[in-house]
Each structure stands twice: as structure tokens, then as C-alpha cells.
Design a protein around this motif. Structure first.
Motif, PDB file in Angstrom:
ATOM      1  N   TYR A 484     -10.968  14.536 -24.160  1.00 14.40           N
ATOM      2  CA  TYR A 484      -9.676  14.872 -24.746  1.00 14.40           C
ATOM      3  C   TYR A 484      -9.846  15.203 -26.233  1.00 14.40           C
ATOM      4  O   TYR A 484     -10.782  14.754 -26.886  1.00 14.40           O
ATOM      5  CB  TYR A 484      -8.676  13.719 -24.590  1.00 14.40           C
ATOM      6  CG  TYR A 484      -9.076  12.443 -25.283  1.00 14.40           C
ATOM      7  CD1 TYR A 484      -8.722  12.204 -26.629  1.00 14.40           C
ATOM      8  CD2 TYR A 484      -9.805  11.452 -24.626  1.00 14.40           C
ATOM      9  CE1 TYR A 484      -9.078  11.041 -27.264  1.00 14.40           C
ATOM     10  CE2 TYR A 484     -10.170  10.297 -25.257  1.00 14.40           C
ATOM     11  CZ  TYR A 484      -9.806  10.085 -26.574  1.00 14.40           C
ATOM     12  OH  TYR A 484     -10.153   8.927 -27.216  1.00 14.40           O
ATOM     13  N   THR A 485      -8.922  16.025 -26.729  1.00 19.00           N
ATOM     14  CA  THR A 485      -8.853  16.343 -28.153  1.00 19.00           C
ATOM     15  C   THR A 485      -7.394  16.251 -28.590  1.00 19.00           C
ATOM     16  O   THR A 485      -6.489  16.678 -27.858  1.00 19.00           O
ATOM     17  CB  THR A 485      -9.382  17.758 -28.454  1.00 19.00           C
ATOM     18  OG1 THR A 485      -8.599  18.713 -27.729  1.00 19.00           O
ATOM     19  CG2 THR A 485     -10.841  17.876 -28.095  1.00 19.00           C
ATOM     20  N   VAL A 486      -7.173  15.679 -29.779  1.00 24.65           N
ATOM     21  CA  VAL A 486      -5.827  15.574 -30.367  1.00 24.65           C
ATOM     22  C   VAL A 486      -5.950  16.017 -31.818  1.00 24.65           C
ATOM     23  O   VAL A 486      -6.594  15.335 -32.633  1.00 24.65           O
ATOM     24  CB  VAL A 486      -5.273  14.141 -30.292  1.00 24.65           C
ATOM     25  CG1 VAL A 486      -3.878  14.100 -30.910  1.00 24.65           C
ATOM     26  CG2 VAL A 486      -5.241  13.653 -28.856  1.00 24.65           C
ATOM     27  N   ASP A 487      -5.402  17.176 -32.172  1.00 25.99           N
ATOM     28  CA  ASP A 487      -5.532  17.656 -33.545  1.00 25.99           C
ATOM     29  C   ASP A 487      -4.291  18.447 -33.941  1.00 25.99           C
ATOM     30  O   ASP A 487      -3.372  18.630 -33.153  1.00 25.99           O
ATOM     31  CB  ASP A 487      -6.804  18.489 -33.711  1.00 25.99           C
ATOM     32  CG  ASP A 487      -6.850  19.683 -32.731  1.00 25.99           C
ATOM     33  OD1 ASP A 487      -5.837  19.937 -32.056  1.00 25.99           O
ATOM     34  OD2 ASP A 487      -7.896  20.344 -32.655  1.00 25.99           O
ATOM     35  N   HIS A 524     -10.365  17.584 -18.618  1.00 29.43           N
ATOM     36  CA  HIS A 524     -10.160  17.958 -20.011  1.00 29.43           C
ATOM     37  C   HIS A 524      -8.664  17.944 -20.328  1.00 29.43           C
ATOM     38  O   HIS A 524      -7.844  18.388 -19.509  1.00 29.43           O
ATOM     39  CB  HIS A 524     -10.713  19.363 -20.289  1.00 29.43           C
ATOM     40  CG  HIS A 524     -12.196  19.459 -20.145  1.00 29.43           C
ATOM     41  ND1 HIS A 524     -13.073  19.120 -21.157  1.00 29.43           N
ATOM     42  CD2 HIS A 524     -12.959  19.828 -19.092  1.00 29.43           C
ATOM     43  CE1 HIS A 524     -14.311  19.299 -20.743  1.00 29.43           C
ATOM     44  NE2 HIS A 524     -14.280  19.725 -19.476  1.00 29.43           N
ATOM     45  N   LEU A 525      -8.367  17.428 -21.503  1.00 28.65           N
ATOM     46  CA  LEU A 525      -6.969  17.391 -21.963  1.00 28.65           C
ATOM     47  C   LEU A 525      -6.958  17.677 -23.461  1.00 28.65           C
ATOM     48  O   LEU A 525      -7.750  17.112 -24.217  1.00 28.65           O
ATOM     49  CB  LEU A 525      -6.334  16.012 -21.704  1.00 28.65           C
ATOM     50  CG  LEU A 525      -4.939  15.791 -22.278  1.00 28.65           C
ATOM     51  CD1 LEU A 525      -3.940  16.718 -21.603  1.00 28.65           C
ATOM     52  CD2 LEU A 525      -4.509  14.346 -22.097  1.00 28.65           C
ATOM     53  N   SER A 526      -6.079  18.580 -23.883  1.00 30.05           N
ATOM     54  CA  SER A 526      -5.977  18.890 -25.309  1.00 30.05           C
ATOM     55  C   SER A 526      -4.517  18.798 -25.747  1.00 30.05           C
ATOM     56  O   SER A 526      -3.617  19.194 -25.007  1.00 30.05           O
ATOM     57  CB  SER A 526      -6.525  20.295 -25.605  1.00 30.05           C
ATOM     58  OG  SER A 526      -5.693  21.289 -25.021  1.00 30.05           O
ATOM     59  N   VAL A 527      -4.323  18.239 -26.955  1.00 31.50           N
ATOM     60  CA  VAL A 527      -2.997  18.157 -27.578  1.00 31.50           C
ATOM     61  C   VAL A 527      -3.119  18.810 -28.943  1.00 31.50           C
ATOM     62  O   VAL A 527      -3.956  18.400 -29.765  1.00 31.50           O
ATOM     63  CB  VAL A 527      -2.523  16.703 -27.723  1.00 31.50           C
ATOM     64  CG1 VAL A 527      -1.118  16.674 -28.326  1.00 31.50           C
ATOM     65  CG2 VAL A 527      -2.543  15.995 -26.382  1.00 31.50           C
ATOM     66  N   VAL A 540       0.464  20.790 -24.972  1.00 31.10           N
ATOM     67  CA  VAL A 540      -0.305  19.828 -24.170  1.00 31.10           C
ATOM     68  C   VAL A 540      -0.861  20.599 -22.975  1.00 31.10           C
ATOM     69  O   VAL A 540      -0.090  21.109 -22.145  1.00 31.10           O
ATOM     70  CB  VAL A 540       0.570  18.662 -23.696  1.00 31.10           C
ATOM     71  CG1 VAL A 540      -0.258  17.680 -22.882  1.00 31.10           C
ATOM     72  CG2 VAL A 540       1.214  17.956 -24.887  1.00 31.10           C
ATOM     73  N   GLU A 541      -2.204  20.705 -22.881  1.00 26.46           N
ATOM     74  CA  GLU A 541      -2.835  21.519 -21.824  1.00 26.46           C
ATOM     75  C   GLU A 541      -3.894  20.698 -21.115  1.00 26.46           C
ATOM     76  O   GLU A 541      -4.697  20.013 -21.759  1.00 26.46           O
ATOM     77  CB  GLU A 541      -3.440  22.778 -22.439  1.00 26.46           C
ATOM     78  CG  GLU A 541      -4.058  23.713 -21.399  1.00 26.46           C
ATOM     79  CD  GLU A 541      -4.514  25.024 -22.017  1.00 26.46           C
ATOM     80  OE1 GLU A 541      -5.451  25.633 -21.473  1.00 26.46           O
ATOM     81  OE2 GLU A 541      -3.922  25.438 -23.048  1.00 26.46           O
ATOM     82  N   ASP A 542      -3.902  20.729 -19.772  1.00 29.13           N
ATOM     83  CA  ASP A 542      -4.907  20.025 -18.981  1.00 29.13           C
ATOM     84  C   ASP A 542      -5.490  20.967 -17.943  1.00 29.13           C
ATOM     85  O   ASP A 542      -4.910  22.010 -17.634  1.00 29.13           O
ATOM     86  CB  ASP A 542      -4.294  18.796 -18.310  1.00 29.13           C
ATOM     87  CG  ASP A 542      -3.242  19.167 -17.279  1.00 29.13           C
ATOM     88  OD1 ASP A 542      -3.630  19.540 -16.152  1.00 29.13           O
ATOM     89  OD2 ASP A 542      -2.028  19.085 -17.590  1.00 29.13           O
ATOM     90  N   ASN A 543      -6.648  20.633 -17.404  1.00 27.63           N
ATOM     91  CA  ASN A 543      -7.282  21.423 -16.346  1.00 27.63           C
ATOM     92  C   ASN A 543      -7.164  20.713 -15.007  1.00 27.63           C
ATOM     93  O   ASN A 543      -8.066  20.738 -14.187  1.00 27.63           O
ATOM     94  CB  ASN A 543      -8.744  21.700 -16.685  1.00 27.63           C
ATOM     95  CG  ASN A 543      -9.595  20.424 -16.633  1.00 27.63           C
ATOM     96  OD1 ASN A 543      -9.055  19.331 -16.797  1.00 27.63           O
ATOM     97  ND2 ASN A 543     -10.893  20.550 -16.416  1.00 27.63           N
ATOM     98  N   GLY A 544      -6.024  20.050 -14.801  1.00 26.63           N
ATOM     99  CA  GLY A 544      -5.814  19.250 -13.603  1.00 26.63           C
ATOM    100  C   GLY A 544      -5.439  20.073 -12.394  1.00 26.63           C
ATOM    101  O   GLY A 544      -5.625  21.290 -12.329  1.00 26.63           O
ATOM    102  N   VAL A 545      -4.847  19.394 -11.409  1.00 24.27           N
ATOM    103  CA  VAL A 545      -4.558  20.009 -10.106  1.00 24.27           C
ATOM    104  C   VAL A 545      -3.276  20.829 -10.128  1.00 24.27           C
ATOM    105  O   VAL A 545      -2.954  21.483  -9.139  1.00 24.27           O
ATOM    106  CB  VAL A 545      -4.469  18.920  -9.025  1.00 24.27           C
ATOM    107  CG1 VAL A 545      -5.787  18.195  -8.896  1.00 24.27           C
ATOM    108  CG2 VAL A 545      -3.334  17.955  -9.344  1.00 24.27           C
ATOM    109  N   GLY A 546      -2.513  20.795 -11.236  1.00 19.41           N
ATOM    110  CA  GLY A 546      -1.282  21.575 -11.295  1.00 19.41           C
ATOM    111  C   GLY A 546      -0.085  20.780 -10.795  1.00 19.41           C
ATOM    112  O   GLY A 546      -0.216  19.775 -10.093  1.00 19.41           O
TER     113      GLY A 546
END
Length: 607
Positions: A484-487, A524-527, A540-546
Motif C-alpha cells: 500500500y501507498t498513502v501520499d 496493491h492499494l494506493s491512496v 483510492v485505487e485497488d487491484n482487487g476483484v471489483g
């Protein structure tokens, strides 16, 4: 001769009425001013702030020009009500007008009250230079006025302003100056300054001096059995905790809580006592006791969130029922006008007893006035009834949405339960190091949640720290890890931009548990917070199952999980709240080149 006597009597009656009428009217105005002020205070105490403003708008224009003292008090009440209603521009204008009337009288206490409030509002609005100007003016007037309590408060408030802007040396200077001017008889006043100085000493490492000063303050407070003793003991416990004297700190926190429950029962002090006690127990290696204390804190947080949810539910109900209340106020205004007409009729009858000619003329005018008044009132009531029928269906639809506010009470315990369960498993396995690390991280997160939950907006740096701490805990519960990234854009951090507190976390939680929890492979998760033409966006973006593929999940004991349902309903409520506040919320379903779900992107406009 008979007609001459009648004429003379009528002339005397008219002169008497002419003489008495101004005196009666003046007395009536003075009574009305006191009555209006009493009504405004009662409405403010009941939280009916919109009615306070409406009453002031109706009445203040009819008061005489020399009623400065009454206008000063009325405008003070209006400013506080406008603050509660969220209209800070109107609140500032009202308190400035109150200050002008206080200077005309002159009323130094009124000026100090108005200037202190203006300083507080300027500081809350990040207008620090203006806030300090008002604080220094309060300080100057308090020294001239000579009241020891007002002067003590002026020293303390100015020092607090310096401390909150990280000017620690200036803050300590005014704390010590204030302490030097407090008399020995003012035990509580001395304790205020000694508590603040003790905190400063402890935070720069002078623990011994801080403990000595606060210990003396506690003993003096015990001698007068003051209700605020629990706060001073709480500060002493905090200093002992910082000094690493955890056993003494735990005992002091326990005493602070006992005194708190015997006096004010302040829930925030209770939370602080429990949180630091758990940290101290963990530092001493007593993880089972720390776990038990954290359970108490979790139960208290559950109660706190439930109470806040109920308060917010009532607030939302009031907002949705505004139209009905306005109609009710309108009806009350109609009744008040009718009552005023009846009072006027009685007054005319009183004057008429002194002169039959005046009575006949007044009766004719009153009859015509009442006839037209009743016709207007009848038309107004008929129109209000028609509008009330048209809104019935709308209110029934809105009432269904009100129930969503209680979801916050369920969502927070949902995450807390999972964390405490993980801590309990580590304690039972005997993994003391991992349990202590998890417990420290969880306690830190709870302190952040508690701090953010009482604020409307927080600096973006604090929001980033909170989200990182939350994701750090969540990543510990994924066997294969969570990347994860938070910036945020650098200019947002450098400019100390403030964003709504606890608004982004539900979207991050939804991405973790319903987008990534069931995904196979790297997660992966990014904020990202960004500034686009002066508007703050959060993505807020993830590469999950939707969203469409997110499955139903169940607990390990076989009971069905309510997480997806609660999160979806909470997101619906947040979407409604964002739209209502003029902000935007947008979801994008990400797709792979072959058209399969590849994650979710959420974009929130934070203003």
C-alpha cells in the motif's frame, strides 16, 4: 351648562390619555426588551438556535436607540447561535456589533467576552495574526480592568495561543508570568498554570521538575476538595508515563478516573485514562491486563459512538424537518400576532375608560383592523395546510434514510472486534513481542480515531498518518502481505491544508475487505490526495476483484458477515452526505485488457 361640563370632562380625559400614553408605552418597551432577552436565552439553552436568530431579527429593530446594554446581550446570543448553525460570517458580524455596543456603554466585561470569542474564531479559521491581535487586546483590557480571574484567564489564553502555534518558549513565558501573578488563595488558578508548565517540562525531558510541580499542585487541590482535581491528577499520571514510571502512572490514572466518576464523569478523560493505562500495562509486560483494559476502552468507545450516532441522527432529523418547523413557527407567529391584537384591544379599552370619544374611535379602528387581520391569517393558514399535504410523501421517504446514521455505531465495533480477536490469539499463543507490537499499534490508532472524531477537519498530514497506521494494522492480518501507498501532493502538506476527518477511511476499509481480501496474488492499494485548480481530490485505487465480484464473507464461527452490507450502506450514506455538502463522489470499475475486473477506483472531492 351641562354640555359645557361634558366638554370640559372630555378635554381632561384626552389630556390625561395624551400624558399617560407615552409613559405606558416606554414601560411596555422596557418590559418587552427583558422578555425578549429571557426568551432568547431559553431558546439558546434548548438548542433552538434558528429561532434565536429569527426572534432577534423581528425584535431588535423596534428597540430604542439607547438600548445598548440589551443589544449587546442579544447580539452575543445571536453570534453563538449563528456559530452553532455553521454561518461563521453572520456569527462574526453579530459579535462585532456586540463589541461596538459594549464600547458605547462602556462595559469592560462585555468587551472582554466579545474579544475572547473573536480571538477563538479567528484561531479556528487559521487567521492566527488576527487571533493574536484580539488575544493581546483581551490581555491589555484585563490588566486595566483589574479583575484577578479575568487577568488569570487572559494570561492562560494567550499562552495557549502560542502553544498551539508551536511557539513553546513564548507559551512557557506567559504561563510562568501568569503563575507569578496568581495569589496563594487561588489554588485552582495556580493549578491551571502548574499543569500547563508541567506538560511543557515533561515533553522536553525535564520529568523530575514536572513531577515535583504537579505533585505539589495535586496536594494543594486536595486541600480544597476541588471538582477539577481529576484533571490535575490525570496530567500528573501522563508525566509519570512519559518518564517511564509506569506503575506509578497506572495508579495515578486509576485515581484520576475515580475522582472523575465522583465529579464530572468526563468521557474523554476516561478514554485517556484507559488508553494510557493499557500502554503502561503493556510496557510492564502484563499483556493480559492490557488486553482487559483495551476491552474496557472498546466498550466505552462503542458507547461513545452510539451516543454520537444518536446525536447525529437527531441533528439529521431536524435538518429534514426544517420545513415543518418553519410552518410551526409561522403558525406560532400568527397566534402571537392575534395575542398582540388582543393585548392592544385591552389597552384601548383602558384608555377608553378615560375618554368615551377616544374609546369609540379606537373601537371602530380596532374592528376594521381585526377583520382584515383575521382574513389574512385565515388565508395564510389555508396555504400552509396545502403545502403540508404536498410534503407528506417527501418526509416519509426521508425518514427511511435517517436509519442509516446508526450504521456508524456498528461499523467501528466491527473493525475493533477483529483487532482485539487478533491480539487475543497472539496472547494465547504466547507471542508476547507480536502481541505487544500489535497492541501498541492498535492503541495508537484508537487515540487517533478519538482525536479525529471530535474534530470537523484535520491537517492532511494527520489524515495521512491515520490512514497509514490503519493500513499497517490491516496488512498484519494478510498472510501474503498487502502493498500500500498513502501520499499527497507536497504543496498540500506544506500549506497545512485541512480535510474532513474520518471521511476517507470507509473507502479504504471497503477496498481492503471487499476488494483485496479474496484476491489471489499480489494485493496493491494506493491512496492519493491531490490539488487540482485549488480543489482537493482523494483517489483510492485497488487491484482487487471489483465491486460486482466481491463475495459474501462469513466469520470463522460460521456466522454470516455483515461487513459488506454495512459498508455498502455506509457508503450510500457518505455519498448522500457528500452530495448534500456540495461535494462529489465517483466510482470507476477497472478492467483488464480481456474485459475481466481489475479493481476499483474511488474519487472523492474534499473541497
Amino acid at each position: 351648562m351641562k354640555w359645557n361640563n361634558i366638554a370640559r370632562c372630555m378635554a381632561v380625559a384626552c389630556c390625561t390619555v395624551t400624558f399617560l400614553f407615552p409613559l405606558f408605552t416606554l414601560a411596555q418597551v422596557e418590559i418587552d426588551q427583558d422578555h425578549v432577552l429571557a426568551n432568547m436565552r431559553a431558546l439558546a439553552d434548548e438548542g433552538r438556535h434558528k429561532e434565536v436568530v429569527q426572534l432577534a431579527e423581528q425584535q431588535l429593530g423596534m428597540w430604542p436607540a439607547d438600548a445598548d446594554a440589551q443589544r449587546m446581550e442579544a447580539l452575543w446570543l445571536v453570534s453563538r447561535s449563528q456559530q452553532h448553525l455553521g454561518d461563521m460570517t453572520a456569527a462574526t458580524e453579530a459579535i462585532q456589533r456586540s463589541l461596538l455596543h459594549a464600547r458605547v456603554i462602556p462595559d469592560t466585561a462585555g468587551m472582554l467576552r466579545a474579544l475572547s470569542l473573536m480571538s477563538e474564531w479567528m484561531f479556528d479559521g487559521n487567521r492566527f495574526e488576527e487571533s493574536f491581535q484580539y488575544s493581546r487586546e483581551v490581555f491589555r483590557l484585563a490588566k486595566v480592568y483589574g479583575d484577578p480571574v479575568l487577568l488569570r484567564n487572559a494570561y492562560n489564553n494567550l499562552a495557549n495561543r502560542f502553544l498551539m502555534t508551536d511557539q513553546v518558549d513564548s507559551a512557557e513565558y506567559y504561563y510562568r508570568e501568569g503563575l507569578g501573578r496568581v495569589s496563594d488563595d487561588d489554588v485552582y488558578g495556580r493549578a491551571i498554570f502548574e499543569t500547563n508548565i508541567g506538560k511543557l517540562l515533561s515533553e522536553r525531558g525535564d520529568h523530575a521538575d514536572a513531577i515535583t510541580m504537579l505533585g505539589d499542585a495535586v496536594e494543594r487541590m486536595r486541600s480544597i476538595d476541588h471538582t477539577k482535581l481529576f484533571k490535575v491528577v490525570n496530567t500528573l499520571a501522563y508525566v509519570l508515563h512519559n518518564a517511564g514510571r509506569h506503575k506509578e502512572a497506572i495508579d495515578a490514572f486509576a485515581e484520576s478516573e475515580r475522582l472523575n466518576q465522583e465529579s464530572e464523569k468526563d468521557i474523554f478523560t476516561t478514554m485517556e485514562n484507559l488508553g494510557f493505562t493499557a500502554e503502561g500495562q503493556a510496557a510492564l509486560g502484563d499483556h493480559e491486563a492490557a488486553y482487559g483494559t483495551m476491552l474496557q476502552l472498546e466498550e466505552l468507545l462503542h458507547e461513545f459512538y452510539a451516543r454520537n450516532a444518536n446525536e447525529e441522527l437527531l441533528e439529521l432529523e431536524k435538518r429534514f424537518e426544517t420545513k415543518l418547523k418553519e410552518e410551526e413557527i409561522e403558525r406560532l407567529d400568527v397566534e402571537n400576532r392575534e395575542q398582540a391584537a388582543r393585548i392592544k384591544a385591552r389597552n384601548v379599552m383602558l384608555y377608553g375608560s378615560l375618554a368615551l370619544v377616544v374609546l369609540a374611535l379606537a373601537a371602530a379602528l380596532l374592528f376594521w383592523h381585526n377583520f382584515r387581520q383575521k382574513r389574512r391569517h385565515a388565508d395564510a393558514l389555508e396555504q400552509l395546510n396545502v403545502e403540508l399535504k404536498d410534503q407528506k410523501n417527501r418526509i416519509e421517504e426521508i425518514n427511511a434514510l435517517l436509519q442509516l446514521k446508526v450504521l456508524r455505531t456498528q461499523m467501528n465495533p466491527h473493525f475493533i472486534y477483529n483487532c482485539l480477536n487478533a491480539i487475543g490469539n497472539l496472547v494465547r499463543k504466547g507471542d508476547a513481542v507480536a502481541a505487544s507490537a500489535y497492541l501498541d499499534g492498535f492503541a495508537r490508532l484508537l487515540r487517533m480515531v478519538l482525536d479525529h472524531s471530535v474534530k470537523d477537519r484535520v491537517p492532511i498530514a494527520q489524515e495521512l498518518e491515520f490512514l497509514r497506521q490503519y493500513l499497517k494494522l490491516e496488512s498484519l492480518r494478510f498472510p501474503d502481505g498487502l502493498h500500500y501507498t498513502v501520499d499527497a501532493d507536497r504543496e498540500l502538506i506544506d500549506d497545512d491544508v485541512h480535510v474532513p476527518a474520518l471521511l476517507v477511511q470507509p473507502f479504504v476499509e471497503n477496498a481492503v475487505w471487499h476488494g483485496l481480501a479474496t484476491k489471489v496474488g499480489e494485493k496493491h492499494l494506493s491512496v492519493r490526495f491531490s490539488d487540482v485548480d485549488g480543489v482537493v481530490y482523494c483517489t483510492v485505487e485497488d487491484n482487487g476483484v471489483g465491486r460486482k465480484a466481491a463475495p459474501e464473507r462469513a466469520h470463522s464461527d460460521g456466522s454470516p458477515s455483515m461487513g459488506l452490507q454495512l459498508t455498502n450502506e455506509r457508503l450510500q450514506l457518505l455519498a448522500y452526505k457528500l452530495d448534500e455538502q456540495g461535494r462529489a463522489l465517483h466510482f470507476d470499475d477497472l478492467l483488464a485488457p480481456d474485459g475481466s475486473p481489475a479493481g476499483t477506483r474511488v474519487e472523492v472531492v474534499l473541497g
